[in-house]
Design a protein around this motif. Structure first.
Motif, PDB file in Angstrom:
ATOM      1  N   ARG A  75      25.766  13.586 -48.904  1.00  0.00           N
ATOM      2  CA  ARG A  75      25.694  12.138 -49.120  1.00  0.00           C
ATOM      3  C   ARG A  75      24.409  11.560 -48.545  1.00  0.00           C
ATOM      4  O   ARG A  75      23.810  10.644 -49.123  1.00  0.00           O
ATOM      5  CB  ARG A  75      26.902  11.454 -48.457  1.00  0.00           C
ATOM      6  N   ASP A  76      23.968  12.102 -47.395  1.00  0.00           N
ATOM      7  CA  ASP A  76      22.744  11.599 -46.760  1.00  0.00           C
ATOM      8  C   ASP A  76      21.488  12.286 -47.278  1.00  0.00           C
ATOM      9  O   ASP A  76      20.373  11.928 -46.867  1.00  0.00           O
ATOM     10  CB  ASP A  76      22.827  11.783 -45.241  1.00  0.00           C
ATOM     11  N   GLY A  77      21.648  13.280 -48.147  1.00  0.00           N
ATOM     12  CA  GLY A  77      20.498  13.930 -48.774  1.00  0.00           C
ATOM     13  C   GLY A  77      19.652  14.760 -47.841  1.00  0.00           C
ATOM     14  O   GLY A  77      18.422  14.764 -47.954  1.00  0.00           O
ATOM     15  N   ILE A  78      20.295  15.505 -46.904  1.00  0.00           N
ATOM     16  CA  ILE A  78      19.500  16.307 -45.964  1.00  0.00           C
ATOM     17  C   ILE A  78      19.500  17.790 -46.351  1.00  0.00           C
ATOM     18  O   ILE A  78      18.983  18.617 -45.597  1.00  0.00           O
ATOM     19  CB  ILE A  78      20.007  16.152 -44.516  1.00  0.00           C
ATOM     20  N   ARG A  79      20.057  18.126 -47.502  1.00  0.00           N
ATOM     21  CA  ARG A  79      20.099  19.515 -47.940  1.00  0.00           C
ATOM     22  C   ARG A  79      19.292  19.696 -49.214  1.00  0.00           C
ATOM     23  O   ARG A  79      19.281  18.837 -50.097  1.00  0.00           O
ATOM     24  CB  ARG A  79      21.546  19.953 -48.210  1.00  0.00           C
ATOM     25  N   SER A  80      18.644  20.866 -49.310  1.00  0.00           N
ATOM     26  CA  SER A  80      17.913  21.222 -50.522  1.00  0.00           C
ATOM     27  C   SER A  80      18.871  21.764 -51.577  1.00  0.00           C
ATOM     28  O   SER A  80      19.848  22.452 -51.256  1.00  0.00           O
ATOM     29  CB  SER A  80      16.863  22.291 -50.193  1.00  0.00           C
ATOM     30  N   TRP A  81      18.570  21.482 -52.831  1.00  0.00           N
ATOM     31  CA  TRP A  81      19.380  22.000 -53.929  1.00  0.00           C
ATOM     32  C   TRP A  81      18.985  23.420 -54.321  1.00  0.00           C
ATOM     33  O   TRP A  81      19.552  23.985 -55.256  1.00  0.00           O
ATOM     34  CB  TRP A  81      19.270  21.082 -55.142  1.00  0.00           C
ATOM     35  N   LEU A 190       9.630  30.974 -49.294  1.00  0.00           N
ATOM     36  CA  LEU A 190      11.020  30.964 -49.758  1.00  0.00           C
ATOM     37  C   LEU A 190      11.971  30.872 -48.568  1.00  0.00           C
ATOM     38  O   LEU A 190      12.922  30.077 -48.567  1.00  0.00           O
ATOM     39  CB  LEU A 190      11.293  32.231 -50.555  1.00  0.00           C
ATOM     40  N   ALA A 191      11.710  31.666 -47.541  1.00  0.00           N
ATOM     41  CA  ALA A 191      12.560  31.645 -46.346  1.00  0.00           C
ATOM     42  C   ALA A 191      12.526  30.286 -45.661  1.00  0.00           C
ATOM     43  O   ALA A 191      13.550  29.787 -45.188  1.00  0.00           O
ATOM     44  CB  ALA A 191      12.119  32.740 -45.376  1.00  0.00           C
ATOM     45  N   CYS A 192      11.342  29.691 -45.609  1.00  0.00           N
ATOM     46  CA  CYS A 192      11.209  28.399 -44.921  1.00  0.00           C
ATOM     47  C   CYS A 192      11.892  27.273 -45.690  1.00  0.00           C
ATOM     48  O   CYS A 192      12.382  26.314 -45.084  1.00  0.00           O
ATOM     49  CB  CYS A 192       9.734  28.086 -44.693  1.00  0.00           C
ATOM     50  N   VAL A 193      11.924  27.370 -47.011  1.00  0.00           N
ATOM     51  CA  VAL A 193      12.645  26.368 -47.798  1.00  0.00           C
ATOM     52  C   VAL A 193      14.149  26.529 -47.595  1.00  0.00           C
ATOM     53  O   VAL A 193      14.885  25.542 -47.486  1.00  0.00           O
ATOM     54  CB  VAL A 193      12.273  26.480 -49.293  1.00  0.00           C
ATOM     55  N   TRP A 194      14.592  27.781 -47.539  1.00  0.00           N
ATOM     56  CA  TRP A 194      16.027  28.026 -47.357  1.00  0.00           C
ATOM     57  C   TRP A 194      16.485  27.708 -45.936  1.00  0.00           C
ATOM     58  O   TRP A 194      17.595  27.241 -45.730  1.00  0.00           O
ATOM     59  CB  TRP A 194      16.343  29.487 -47.662  1.00  0.00           C
ATOM     60  N   ARG A 195      15.629  27.987 -44.958  1.00  0.00           N
ATOM     61  CA  ARG A 195      15.994  27.776 -43.554  1.00  0.00           C
ATOM     62  C   ARG A 195      14.730  27.358 -42.815  1.00  0.00           C
ATOM     63  O   ARG A 195      14.037  28.186 -42.233  1.00  0.00           O
ATOM     64  CB  ARG A 195      16.584  29.068 -42.972  1.00  0.00           C
ATOM     65  N   VAL A 226       3.181  28.589 -54.750  1.00  0.00           N
ATOM     66  CA  VAL A 226       3.992  28.825 -55.950  1.00  0.00           C
ATOM     67  C   VAL A 226       5.457  28.505 -55.657  1.00  0.00           C
ATOM     68  O   VAL A 226       6.135  27.824 -56.439  1.00  0.00           O
ATOM     69  CB  VAL A 226       3.843  30.284 -56.419  1.00  0.00           C
ATOM     70  N   VAL A 227       5.949  28.979 -54.517  1.00  0.00           N
ATOM     71  CA  VAL A 227       7.349  28.735 -54.158  1.00  0.00           C
ATOM     72  C   VAL A 227       7.584  27.268 -53.849  1.00  0.00           C
ATOM     73  O   VAL A 227       8.608  26.686 -54.232  1.00  0.00           O
ATOM     74  CB  VAL A 227       7.759  29.615 -52.960  1.00  0.00           C
ATOM     75  N   LEU A 228       6.646  26.646 -53.149  1.00  0.00           N
ATOM     76  CA  LEU A 228       6.811  25.230 -52.799  1.00  0.00           C
ATOM     77  C   LEU A 228       6.827  24.350 -54.046  1.00  0.00           C
ATOM     78  O   LEU A 228       7.584  23.370 -54.107  1.00  0.00           O
ATOM     79  CB  LEU A 228       5.697  24.797 -51.849  1.00  0.00           C
ATOM     80  N   VAL A 229       6.010  24.689 -55.030  1.00  0.00           N
ATOM     81  CA  VAL A 229       6.028  23.942 -56.296  1.00  0.00           C
ATOM     82  C   VAL A 229       7.376  24.119 -56.985  1.00  0.00           C
ATOM     83  O   VAL A 229       7.969  23.155 -57.504  1.00  0.00           O
ATOM     84  CB  VAL A 229       4.882  24.402 -57.215  1.00  0.00           C
ATOM     85  N   LEU A 230       7.899  25.348 -56.986  1.00  0.00           N
ATOM     86  CA  LEU A 230       9.207  25.605 -57.579  1.00  0.00           C
ATOM     87  C   LEU A 230      10.296  24.811 -56.862  1.00  0.00           C
ATOM     88  O   LEU A 230      11.158  24.194 -57.502  1.00  0.00           O
ATOM     89  CB  LEU A 230       9.520  27.100 -57.515  1.00  0.00           C
ATOM     90  N   SER A 231      10.248  24.798 -55.530  1.00  0.00           N
ATOM     91  CA  SER A 231      11.232  24.052 -54.754  1.00  0.00           C
ATOM     92  C   SER A 231      11.150  22.562 -55.056  1.00  0.00           C
ATOM     93  O   SER A 231      12.179  21.889 -55.221  1.00  0.00           O
ATOM     94  CB  SER A 231      11.023  24.297 -53.258  1.00  0.00           C
ATOM     95  N   GLY A 232       9.936  22.035 -55.129  1.00  0.00           N
ATOM     96  CA  GLY A 232       9.765  20.619 -55.458  1.00  0.00           C
ATOM     97  C   GLY A 232      10.283  20.297 -56.847  1.00  0.00           C
ATOM     98  O   GLY A 232      10.878  19.238 -57.071  1.00  0.00           O
ATOM     99  N   ALA A 233      10.094  21.235 -57.797  1.00  0.00           N
ATOM    100  CA  ALA A 233      10.587  21.015 -59.157  1.00  0.00           C
ATOM    101  C   ALA A 233      12.115  20.979 -59.184  1.00  0.00           C
ATOM    102  O   ALA A 233      12.715  20.192 -59.922  1.00  0.00           O
ATOM    103  CB  ALA A 233      10.063  22.123 -60.076  1.00  0.00           C
ATOM    104  N   PRO A 242      10.459  15.399 -54.149  1.00  0.00           N
ATOM    105  CA  PRO A 242      10.259  16.720 -53.560  1.00  0.00           C
ATOM    106  C   PRO A 242      10.252  16.672 -52.034  1.00  0.00           C
ATOM    107  O   PRO A 242       9.548  15.866 -51.430  1.00  0.00           O
ATOM    108  CB  PRO A 242       8.895  17.145 -54.109  1.00  0.00           C
ATOM    109  N   PHE A 243      11.086  17.489 -51.431  1.00  0.00           N
ATOM    110  CA  PHE A 243      11.186  17.669 -49.979  1.00  0.00           C
ATOM    111  C   PHE A 243      11.633  16.409 -49.239  1.00  0.00           C
ATOM    112  O   PHE A 243      11.483  16.333 -48.021  1.00  0.00           O
ATOM    113  CB  PHE A 243       9.860  18.185 -49.403  1.00  0.00           C
ATOM    114  N   ALA A 244      12.218  15.463 -49.975  1.00  0.00           N
ATOM    115  CA  ALA A 244      12.810  14.309 -49.286  1.00  0.00           C
ATOM    116  C   ALA A 244      13.943  14.764 -48.376  1.00  0.00           C
ATOM    117  O   ALA A 244      14.175  14.189 -47.313  1.00  0.00           O
ATOM    118  CB  ALA A 244      13.311  13.292 -50.310  1.00  0.00           C
ATOM    119  N   TRP A 245      14.651  15.831 -48.782  1.00  0.00           N
ATOM    120  CA  TRP A 245      15.743  16.366 -47.966  1.00  0.00           C
ATOM    121  C   TRP A 245      15.239  16.836 -46.606  1.00  0.00           C
ATOM    122  O   TRP A 245      15.932  16.715 -45.596  1.00  0.00           O
ATOM    123  CB  TRP A 245      16.430  17.522 -48.694  1.00  0.00           C
ATOM    124  N   LEU A 246      14.039  17.395 -46.578  1.00  0.00           N
ATOM    125  CA  LEU A 246      13.485  17.886 -45.317  1.00  0.00           C
ATOM    126  C   LEU A 246      13.186  16.731 -44.366  1.00  0.00           C
ATOM    127  O   LEU A 246      13.499  16.794 -43.161  1.00  0.00           O
ATOM    128  CB  LEU A 246      12.207  18.689 -45.598  1.00  0.00           C
TER     129      LEU A 246
END
Length: 504
Positions: A75-81, A190-195, A226-233, A242-246
């Motif tokens: 609900r607060d948007g602190i998790r990545s999809w 990839l690891a940093c986006v996940w954790r 490349v991974v960060l662009v994918l995560s933002g997409a 993009p990365f508002a959850w972070l």
């Protein structure tokens, strides 16, 4: 501190000329062993933490168009999809193969268990830089060590991030070719986006690679981008910046200290818990790590740095330092392989069997030696048993959760319950102080209740106890049933409505 390929013992030319079957036969056998140990645990419905359901599988379930529990993090948007999006495929496949919640729970766990095999492969390759004995011992230790096995099938960010960090660490401590740098950069990102809490540990390997030659930064950054662009997409695809959850996560947990509401612990908590879990083996582990420092110092530096960083965070859970456990086990495995070489003058195969057998015996002994681990293996089993019985109950048409630990059920059955679930929780402002009366008022909406056996007298008279099971708080809970169908009018006690009021 040197970890370059030049500083590591080279593999003998004869080994390079070996056939694939000869060179990797032992690795394949160890991978089969690791899979045989890990994958059956995907069917064992214990829960490390409710996050493995409500932060990952439940959101994936909702992505497939189903109703599900929405916790405050979403609900607060602190998790990545990112991870729920990846899990959506296995969840859909599992529900297609075995509808009713069972398949949607097990198939993602099988996928995560398979991903954990990268730890074994990486341990082998670290050891192969030294000798075949080091490769076998390190990979064997990674295959059988009880903590790595226990966490392997759980759908959490920590094991998944570790499964990609370790190959990156191997790539960055060897010959730094351009393609290796690019791949390692992508894996670390990839690891940093996940954790994202693993950023300091990832930085140890990245800085070590770039320290030798700043030009290595180019390949690392390119792979990471490349991974960060994918995560933002993925963020954009789900309707958020993009990365508002972070940003939101840092604000909630670091600035507003939200995580501390779920418990806090002293700075030394991780070290104390590890010493309890390893108990009598702690001294042996330290001796093995002392030897392992010669072979893989960066693994130990990253592990210690990761523990130190998480020790500064008030809210602590042992799973948070899973990366450190894996790094230390590999380093200790490399160190213990030195003992094989010390003993091999008598009988090389016997000495190898002694050291590997020691790892196996320690792991088997420690997996149930402490109260912590015995509780871990059984956590969530009771509620899973009750929910499984409800799934098979043809008369079940609605469920009420009454005064249990959580306003929701941390069990696989809720993934695909497809029936109304209500929550009557003592801290709910709408029910506080009058819980029994509220349940009686709304009982037309459900014909099954899960609640503590000790509170049976508070439930409506037409509900009688059926099967019971021990919950994770060592309290007996039962399914209470009444005859008849359900009339499900609009109610303010739906699980998600209660979570909003409680800000859970």
């Amino acid at each position: 501190m040197t970890t370059s390929a030049a500083a590591l013992p080279a593999i003998a030319p004869a080994a390079k000329a070996e056939s694939f079957a000869t060179r990797y036969g032992a690795l394949c056998a160890l991978l089969l062993l690791a899979a045989a140990v890990r994958l059956p645990l995907a069917f064992w419905p214990n829960i490390v933490h409710v996050d493995e359901l409500y932060q990952y599988l439940e959101p994936a379930w909702r992505l497939l168009g189903h109703q599900g529990v929405v916790t405050w993090e979403w609900r607060d948007g602190i998790r990545s999809w990112f991870l729920p999006t990846l899990f959506a495929g296995p969840v859909a496949l599992g529900d297609w193969l075995a509808p009713g919640g069972w398949g949607a729970f097990v198939v993602p766990r099988l996928v995560v268990g398979l991903a954990s095999l990268s730890i074994v492969v990486t341990a082998w390759h670290f050891g192969e830089r030294i000798s075949r004995s080091h490769a076998i011992v390190a990979a064997f230790a990674a295959a059988v060590w009880f903590e790595l096995v226990y966490y392997a099938p759980h759908t959490l960010s920590e094991p998944l991030a570790t499964a990609v960090i370790l190959p990156a660490a191997y790539l960055l401590t060897g010959e730094l070719a351009r393609n290796r740098l690019f791949t390692a950069g992508a894996l670390l990102a990839l690891a940093c986006v996940w954790r994202f809490q693993y950023v300091p540990a990832c930085a140890v390997f990245a800085l070590a690679a770039c320290w030798r030659d700043l030009r290595n930064t180019i390949g690392l950054v390119a792979g990471g981008c490349v991974v960060l662009v994918l995560s933002g997409a993925i963020d954009l695809a789900h309707g958020s910046a993009p990365f508002a959850w972070l940003v939101q996560n840092i604000q909630q947990n670091l600035l507003h200290d939200r995580a501390s509401e779920f418990g806090d612990a002293p700075a030394a908590a991780y070290v104390l818990q590890a010493s309890i879990l390893w108990s009598g083996a702690t001294l042996l582990m330290l001796l093995a790590l002392w030897r392992g420092w010669r072979h893989a110092p960066l693994l130990i530096v990253a592990a210690v740095g990761n523990v130190a960083f998480h020790s500064m965070i008030v809210h602590k859970e042992y799973r948070f330092i899973f990366l450190s456990i894996a790094l230390l086990i590999i380093a200790a495995g490399l160190g213990s392989a030195d003992w094989v070489q010390m003993m091999r003058r008598q009988n090389p195969w016997r000495s190898l069997a002694v050291v590997c057998g020691g790892w196996l015996l320690l792991s088997l002994g420690l997996s149930g030696a402490t109260l912590i681990m015995r509780d871990n293996w059984m956590r969530g089993i009771g509620v899973a048993q009750l929910m499984a019985e409800l799934e098979a109950d043809p008369e079940f048409c609605g469920l009420a959760l009454y005064a249990i630990n959580y306003p929701f059920v941390p069990g696989r059955g809720q993934l695909a319950a497809r029936r109304p679930i209500y929550s009557f929780y003592r801290d709910d402002p709408l029910a506080k102080g009058r819980l029994p009366a509220v349940v009686r008022t709304h009982q037309a909406g459900f014909n099954r209740i899960i609640g503590p056996a000790s509170l049976a007298s508070e439930l409506p008279a037409d509900f009688s106890p059926r099967s019971c099971a021990m919950m994770s708080d060592d309290k007996l809970a039962c399914v209470f049933a009444r005859r008849g169908a359900c009339d499900a009018p609009a109610s303010p006690f739906g699980v998600n409505d209660v979570l909003v009021r409680l800000n859970y």
